[in-house]
Design a protein around this motif. Sequence first.
Motif, PDB file in Angstrom:
ATOM      1  N   GLU A  57       0.638  -1.243   0.132  1.00  0.00           N
ATOM      2  CA  GLU A  57       0.134   0.120   0.131  1.00  0.00           C
ATOM      3  C   GLU A  57       1.201   1.372  -0.106  1.00  0.00           C
ATOM      4  OE1 GLU A  57      -3.837   0.554  -0.094  1.00  0.00           O
ATOM      5  OE2 GLU A  57      -3.810  -1.605  -0.590  1.00  0.00           O
ATOM      6  N   GLU A  58       1.991   1.098   0.825  1.00  0.00           N
ATOM      7  CA  GLU A  58       3.052   2.737   0.475  1.00  0.00           C
ATOM      8  C   GLU A  58       3.546   2.700  -0.684  1.00  0.00           C
ATOM      9  OE1 GLU A  58       2.552   4.275   3.465  1.00  0.00           O
ATOM     10  OE2 GLU A  58       1.379   3.032   4.586  1.00  0.00           O
ATOM     11  N   ILE A  59       4.021   1.830  -0.995  1.00  0.00           N
ATOM     12  CA  ILE A  59       4.364   1.081  -2.456  1.00  0.00           C
ATOM     13  C   ILE A  59       3.072   2.241  -3.317  1.00  0.00           C
ATOM     14  CG2 ILE A  59       5.338   0.351  -4.720  1.00  0.00           C
ATOM     15  CD1 ILE A  59       6.511  -1.983  -2.443  1.00  0.00           C
ATOM     16  N   GLU A  60       1.669   1.746  -3.531  1.00  0.00           N
ATOM     17  CA  GLU A  60       1.079   2.010  -4.396  1.00  0.00           C
ATOM     18  C   GLU A  60       0.971   4.165  -4.158  1.00  0.00           C
ATOM     19  OE1 GLU A  60      -3.700   2.701  -4.083  1.00  0.00           O
ATOM     20  OE2 GLU A  60      -2.823   1.196  -3.753  1.00  0.00           O
ATOM     21  N   HIS A  61       1.339   4.922  -2.816  1.00  0.00           N
ATOM     22  CA  HIS A  61       1.118   5.686  -2.341  1.00  0.00           C
ATOM     23  C   HIS A  61       2.235   7.086  -2.793  1.00  0.00           C
ATOM     24  CE1 HIS A  61      -1.261   4.642   1.806  1.00  0.00           C
ATOM     25  NE2 HIS A  61      -2.198   4.679   0.508  1.00  0.00           N
ATOM     26  N   ALA A  62       3.646   6.088  -2.812  1.00  0.00           N
ATOM     27  CA  ALA A  62       5.035   6.336  -2.948  1.00  0.00           C
ATOM     28  C   ALA A  62       4.562   6.334  -4.937  1.00  0.00           C
ATOM     29  CB  ALA A  62       6.575   5.326  -2.874  1.00  0.00           C
ATOM     30  N   CYS A  63       3.694   6.207  -5.514  1.00  0.00           N
ATOM     31  CA  CYS A  63       4.182   5.826  -7.093  1.00  0.00           C
ATOM     32  C   CYS A  63       3.020   7.166  -7.248  1.00  0.00           C
ATOM     33  CB  CYS A  63       3.315   4.476  -7.697  1.00  0.00           C
ATOM     34  SG  CYS A  63       5.077   2.750  -7.503  1.00  0.00           S
ATOM     35  N   MET A  64       1.854   6.740  -7.226  1.00  0.00           N
ATOM     36  CA  MET A  64       1.101   7.800  -7.056  1.00  0.00           C
ATOM     37  C   MET A  64       1.965   9.254  -6.719  1.00  0.00           C
ATOM     38  SD  MET A  64      -2.111   6.938  -4.588  1.00  0.00           S
ATOM     39  CE  MET A  64      -3.410   7.922  -5.187  1.00  0.00           C
ATOM     40  N   ALA A  65       2.436   9.740  -5.839  1.00  0.00           N
ATOM     41  CA  ALA A  65       3.114  10.802  -5.564  1.00  0.00           C
ATOM     42  C   ALA A  65       4.212  11.348  -6.621  1.00  0.00           C
ATOM     43  CB  ALA A  65       3.987  11.143  -3.861  1.00  0.00           C
ATOM     44  N   ILE A  66       4.899  10.411  -6.936  1.00  0.00           N
ATOM     45  CA  ILE A  66       5.906  10.289  -7.795  1.00  0.00           C
ATOM     46  C   ILE A  66       5.121  11.014  -9.220  1.00  0.00           C
ATOM     47  CG2 ILE A  66       7.002   8.457  -9.699  1.00  0.00           C
ATOM     48  CD1 ILE A  66       8.436   7.376  -6.980  1.00  0.00           C
ATOM     49  N   GLU A  67       4.035  10.225 -10.099  1.00  0.00           N
ATOM     50  CA  GLU A  67       2.927  10.511 -10.789  1.00  0.00           C
ATOM     51  C   GLU A  67       3.227  12.178 -10.467  1.00  0.00           C
ATOM     52  OE1 GLU A  67       0.845  11.101 -14.439  1.00  0.00           O
ATOM     53  OE2 GLU A  67       2.752   8.987 -13.625  1.00  0.00           O
ATOM     54  N   TRP A  68       2.088  12.747  -9.362  1.00  0.00           N
ATOM     55  CA  TRP A  68       1.692  13.688  -9.369  1.00  0.00           C
ATOM     56  C   TRP A  68       3.272  14.782 -10.160  1.00  0.00           C
ATOM     57  CZ3 TRP A  68       3.134  18.287  -6.883  1.00  0.00           C
ATOM     58  CH2 TRP A  68       2.077  19.462  -6.903  1.00  0.00           C
ATOM     59  N   LEU A  69       4.355  14.175  -9.158  1.00  0.00           N
ATOM     60  CA  LEU A  69       5.571  15.292  -9.556  1.00  0.00           C
ATOM     61  C   LEU A  69       5.708  14.838 -10.699  1.00  0.00           C
ATOM     62  CD1 LEU A  69       7.871  13.507  -6.577  1.00  0.00           C
ATOM     63  CD2 LEU A  69       6.664  16.621  -7.297  1.00  0.00           C
ATOM     64  N   ARG A  70       5.919  13.795 -11.764  1.00  0.00           N
ATOM     65  CA  ARG A  70       6.102  13.678 -13.045  1.00  0.00           C
ATOM     66  C   ARG A  70       4.901  14.914 -13.665  1.00  0.00           C
ATOM     67  NH1 ARG A  70       4.015  12.239 -17.674  1.00  0.00           N
ATOM     68  NH2 ARG A  70       1.912  11.821 -17.250  1.00  0.00           N
ATOM     69  N   ARG A  71       4.194  14.661 -13.130  1.00  0.00           N
ATOM     70  CA  ARG A  71       2.656  15.904 -14.120  1.00  0.00           C
ATOM     71  C   ARG A  71       3.126  17.229 -13.644  1.00  0.00           C
ATOM     72  NH1 ARG A  71      -3.216  12.900 -13.579  1.00  0.00           N
ATOM     73  NH2 ARG A  71      -2.087  10.988 -14.631  1.00  0.00           N
ATOM     74  N   ASN A  72       3.606  17.464 -13.039  1.00  0.00           N
ATOM     75  CA  ASN A  72       3.822  18.743 -12.101  1.00  0.00           C
ATOM     76  C   ASN A  72       5.432  19.731 -11.644  1.00  0.00           C
ATOM     77  OD1 ASN A  72       0.466  19.732 -11.577  1.00  0.00           O
ATOM     78  ND2 ASN A  72       1.081  17.359 -11.075  1.00  0.00           N
ATOM     79  N   MET A  73       5.851  18.988 -11.447  1.00  0.00           N
ATOM     80  CA  MET A  73       7.672  19.415 -12.157  1.00  0.00           C
ATOM     81  C   MET A  73       8.659  19.263 -12.940  1.00  0.00           C
ATOM     82  SD  MET A  73      10.303  18.737  -8.379  1.00  0.00           S
ATOM     83  CE  MET A  73      11.601  19.232  -8.426  1.00  0.00           C
ATOM     84  N   ASP A  74       9.152  20.749 -13.605  1.00  0.00           N
ATOM     85  CA  ASP A  74      10.096  20.806 -14.278  1.00  0.00           C
ATOM     86  C   ASP A  74      10.872  18.800 -13.885  1.00  0.00           C
ATOM     87  OD1 ASP A  74       8.614  22.367 -15.743  1.00  0.00           O
ATOM     88  OD2 ASP A  74      10.686  23.961 -15.526  1.00  0.00           O
ATOM     89  N   LYS A  75      11.443  18.746 -15.559  1.00  0.00           N
ATOM     90  CA  LYS A  75      12.506  17.537 -15.417  1.00  0.00           C
ATOM     91  C   LYS A  75      11.762  15.818 -15.508  1.00  0.00           C
ATOM     92  CE  LYS A  75      16.619  17.295 -16.664  1.00  0.00           C
ATOM     93  NZ  LYS A  75      16.694  16.607 -17.585  1.00  0.00           N
ATOM     94  N   TRP A  76      11.445  15.485 -13.949  1.00  0.00           N
ATOM     95  CA  TRP A  76      10.284  14.127 -13.542  1.00  0.00           C
ATOM     96  C   TRP A  76       9.843  13.632 -14.883  1.00  0.00           C
ATOM     97  CZ3 TRP A  76      10.360  11.729  -9.379  1.00  0.00           C
ATOM     98  CH2 TRP A  76      11.199  12.611  -8.509  1.00  0.00           C
ATOM     99  N   ASP A  77       9.065  14.234 -15.732  1.00  0.00           N
ATOM    100  CA  ASP A  77       8.727  13.406 -17.242  1.00  0.00           C
ATOM    101  C   ASP A  77      10.019  13.181 -17.723  1.00  0.00           C
ATOM    102  OD1 ASP A  77       6.252  11.942 -19.022  1.00  0.00           O
ATOM    103  OD2 ASP A  77       7.710  13.742 -19.908  1.00  0.00           O
ATOM    104  N   GLU A  78      10.770  14.380 -18.074  1.00  0.00           N
ATOM    105  CA  GLU A  78      12.079  14.045 -18.683  1.00  0.00           C
ATOM    106  C   GLU A  78      12.606  12.158 -18.464  1.00  0.00           C
ATOM    107  OE1 GLU A  78      16.337  15.517 -20.284  1.00  0.00           O
ATOM    108  OE2 GLU A  78      14.634  17.029 -19.868  1.00  0.00           O
ATOM    109  N   GLU A  79      13.210  12.606 -17.051  1.00  0.00           N
ATOM    110  CA  GLU A  79      14.157  11.618 -16.563  1.00  0.00           C
ATOM    111  C   GLU A  79      13.879   9.959 -15.995  1.00  0.00           C
ATOM    112  OE1 GLU A  79      17.144  12.255 -15.929  1.00  0.00           O
ATOM    113  OE2 GLU A  79      17.403  14.452 -16.065  1.00  0.00           O
ATOM    114  N   LEU A  80      12.103  10.223 -15.808  1.00  0.00           N
ATOM    115  CA  LEU A  80      11.485   8.992 -15.752  1.00  0.00           C
ATOM    116  C   LEU A  80      11.472   8.412 -17.138  1.00  0.00           C
ATOM    117  CD1 LEU A  80       8.309  10.440 -14.127  1.00  0.00           C
ATOM    118  CD2 LEU A  80      10.780   8.588 -12.621  1.00  0.00           C
ATOM    119  N   ARG A  81      11.745   9.220 -18.075  1.00  0.00           N
ATOM    120  CA  ARG A  81      11.595   8.611 -19.617  1.00  0.00           C
ATOM    121  C   ARG A  81      12.466   7.253 -20.333  1.00  0.00           C
ATOM    122  NH1 ARG A  81       6.046   9.000 -22.191  1.00  0.00           N
ATOM    123  NH2 ARG A  81       5.094  10.629 -21.574  1.00  0.00           N
TER     124      ARG A  81
END
Length: 115
Positions: A57-81
Amino acid sequence: MAQYHEPIELLDEKTMNITRAINSLKEELEAVDWYNQRVAATSDPELKGIMAHNRDEEIEHACMAIEWLRRNMDKWDEELRTYLFVDGSILEAEESEAAPESVNISGIHIGDLKK
């Protein structure tokens, strides 16, 4: 507040939300670690199952936070890709992303692009 390193009056709402998300991510990852250690340490099968469920469950929550950061903070999307879901060495992912071995444009093959 201690979570901010700059005067709060200089920070906009987006920056404060990013700080909130990063702090939440840190807390979720810490909880994943704690539950994972408990899973490894207990010999009781039922408790092990409960702790594994809680960890997941905590992993799920962490992934949700990462996805929010990907959508809302520069560079996250590029690096995750660049680094997520790649085959082969994680260490070499950046190099292969930056310099593709070859390119095929409209049926025309351009050879080795690496020096």
